[in-house]
Write a protein that holds these residues in place. Structure first.
Motif, short mmCIF file in Angstrom:
data_model
loop_
_atom_site.label_atom_id
_atom_site.label_comp_id
_atom_site.label_asym_id
_atom_site.label_seq_id
_atom_site.Cartn_x
_atom_site.Cartn_y
_atom_site.Cartn_z
N MET A 152 5.26 7.04 -2.72
CA MET A 152 4.72 7.41 -3.85
C MET A 152 5.49 6.99 -5.20
O MET A 152 4.90 6.98 -6.36
N GLU A 153 6.88 7.24 -4.91
CA GLU A 153 7.73 6.86 -6.24
C GLU A 153 7.93 5.24 -6.17
O GLU A 153 7.70 4.52 -5.29
N ILE A 158 -1.36 3.26 -4.96
CA ILE A 158 -1.64 2.45 -3.73
C ILE A 158 -0.72 3.18 -2.81
O ILE A 158 0.60 3.14 -3.12
N ILE A 159 -1.13 3.70 -1.48
CA ILE A 159 -0.40 4.20 -0.65
C ILE A 159 -0.13 3.40 0.60
O ILE A 159 0.74 3.76 1.42
N SER A 160 -1.24 2.50 0.81
CA SER A 160 -0.97 1.64 1.98
C SER A 160 -1.89 0.46 1.63
O SER A 160 -2.51 0.33 0.90
N PHE A 161 -1.58 -0.48 2.83
CA PHE A 161 -2.54 -1.75 2.80
C PHE A 161 -2.60 -2.25 3.94
O PHE A 161 -2.04 -1.87 4.77
N ALA A 162 -3.63 -3.25 4.15
CA ALA A 162 -3.89 -4.07 5.03
C ALA A 162 -4.22 -5.31 4.58
O ALA A 162 -4.87 -5.69 3.89
N LEU A 163 -3.28 -6.37 5.46
CA LEU A 163 -3.82 -7.87 4.98
C LEU A 163 -4.47 -8.50 6.04
O LEU A 163 -3.98 -8.28 7.15
N ILE A 164 -5.40 -8.92 5.83
CA ILE A 164 -6.50 -9.36 6.87
C ILE A 164 -7.01 -10.86 6.46
O ILE A 164 -6.75 -11.33 5.42
N GLN A 165 -7.25 -11.68 7.38
CA GLN A 165 -7.55 -13.03 7.22
C GLN A 165 -9.11 -13.19 8.04
O GLN A 165 -9.19 -12.84 9.11
N VAL A 166 -10.09 -13.47 7.16
CA VAL A 166 -11.64 -13.38 7.41
C VAL A 166 -12.31 -14.66 6.89
O VAL A 166 -11.58 -15.60 6.05
N GLY A 167 -13.32 -14.99 7.24
CA GLY A 167 -13.98 -16.13 6.80
C GLY A 167 -14.74 -16.22 5.36
O GLY A 167 -15.21 -16.98 4.77
N SER A 168 -14.91 -14.94 5.02
CA SER A 168 -15.66 -14.69 3.75
C SER A 168 -15.54 -13.27 3.20
O SER A 168 -14.93 -12.25 3.70
N ASP A 173 10.92 4.62 -14.21
CA ASP A 173 10.80 5.06 -12.75
C ASP A 173 9.78 6.00 -12.62
O ASP A 173 9.45 6.63 -13.59
N GLY A 174 8.97 6.00 -11.49
CA GLY A 174 7.74 6.84 -11.23
C GLY A 174 8.26 8.15 -10.84
O GLY A 174 9.43 8.60 -11.32
N PRO A 175 7.46 9.25 -10.56
CA PRO A 175 6.33 8.60 -9.71
C PRO A 175 5.22 8.60 -10.91
O PRO A 175 5.32 8.77 -12.18
N TYR A 176 3.99 8.01 -10.55
CA TYR A 176 3.04 7.61 -11.29
C TYR A 176 2.02 8.67 -12.04
O TYR A 176 1.94 9.62 -11.36
N PRO A 177 1.73 8.48 -13.20
CA PRO A 177 1.03 9.62 -13.64
C PRO A 177 -0.34 10.05 -12.98
O PRO A 177 -0.65 11.29 -12.96
N GLU A 178 -1.19 9.01 -12.63
CA GLU A 178 -2.53 9.39 -11.94
C GLU A 178 -2.15 9.06 -10.65
O GLU A 178 -2.16 8.26 -9.92
N THR A 179 -1.80 10.22 -9.73
CA THR A 179 -1.56 9.88 -8.25
C THR A 179 -2.68 9.05 -7.72
O THR A 179 -2.39 8.43 -6.81
N LYS A 180 -4.00 9.55 -7.94
CA LYS A 180 -5.03 8.96 -7.22
C LYS A 180 -5.18 7.41 -7.27
O LYS A 180 -5.84 6.80 -6.68
N GLU A 181 -4.38 6.97 -8.49
CA GLU A 181 -4.31 5.43 -8.61
C GLU A 181 -3.41 4.75 -8.03
O GLU A 181 -3.39 3.66 -7.87
#
Length: 109
Positions: free
Chosen positions: A43-44, A69-79, A59-67
């Motif tokens: 979060m920081e 990004i806390i996690s991600f997924a990198l995917i490979q697809v056709g479209s 330095d953070g934390p960011y002012p708008e916590t809801k904005e």
């Protein structure tokens, strides 16, 4: 095509049922060769601004916590449509929240 799916802060707290169901989903996507990487983000952090040759680091934390990004997924697809469908499956497991789907350009194929 590669896409980055993000999960922003403000989602439900994880519990054993969420971990189990998400684990099955991640395993399925990994075995299918669709899921390339996942990760969580602190979060920081530090925000970097470059303007007129001057670099400012705040330095953070960011002012708008809801904005945040806390996690991600990198995917490979056709479209993009396929990426959206995978995202729909993810949100059916996760429940309420927000995130983004963004195409990733460049990098090794």
């Amino acid at each position: 095509m590669k896409f980055l799916m993000t999960l922003n802060a403000g989602v439900r707290e994880p519990d054993e049922a969420l971990y189990a169901e998400m684990g099955r989903f991640v395993d399925e996507m990994s075995k299918a060769g669709v899921l390339l990487a996942t990760g969580g983000l602190a979060m920081e952090g530090s925000h970097v601004t470059a303007s007129g040759g001057k670099i400012t680091v705040v330095d953070g934390p960011y002012p708008e916590t809801k904005e945040t990004i806390i996690s991600f997924a990198l995917i490979q697809v056709g479209s993009k449509e396929e990426a959206i469908e995978i995202s729909r499956r993810f949100w059916a497991i996760q429940g309420d929240g927000e995130g983004d789907i963004r195409q990733v350009y460049g990098g090794p194929e």
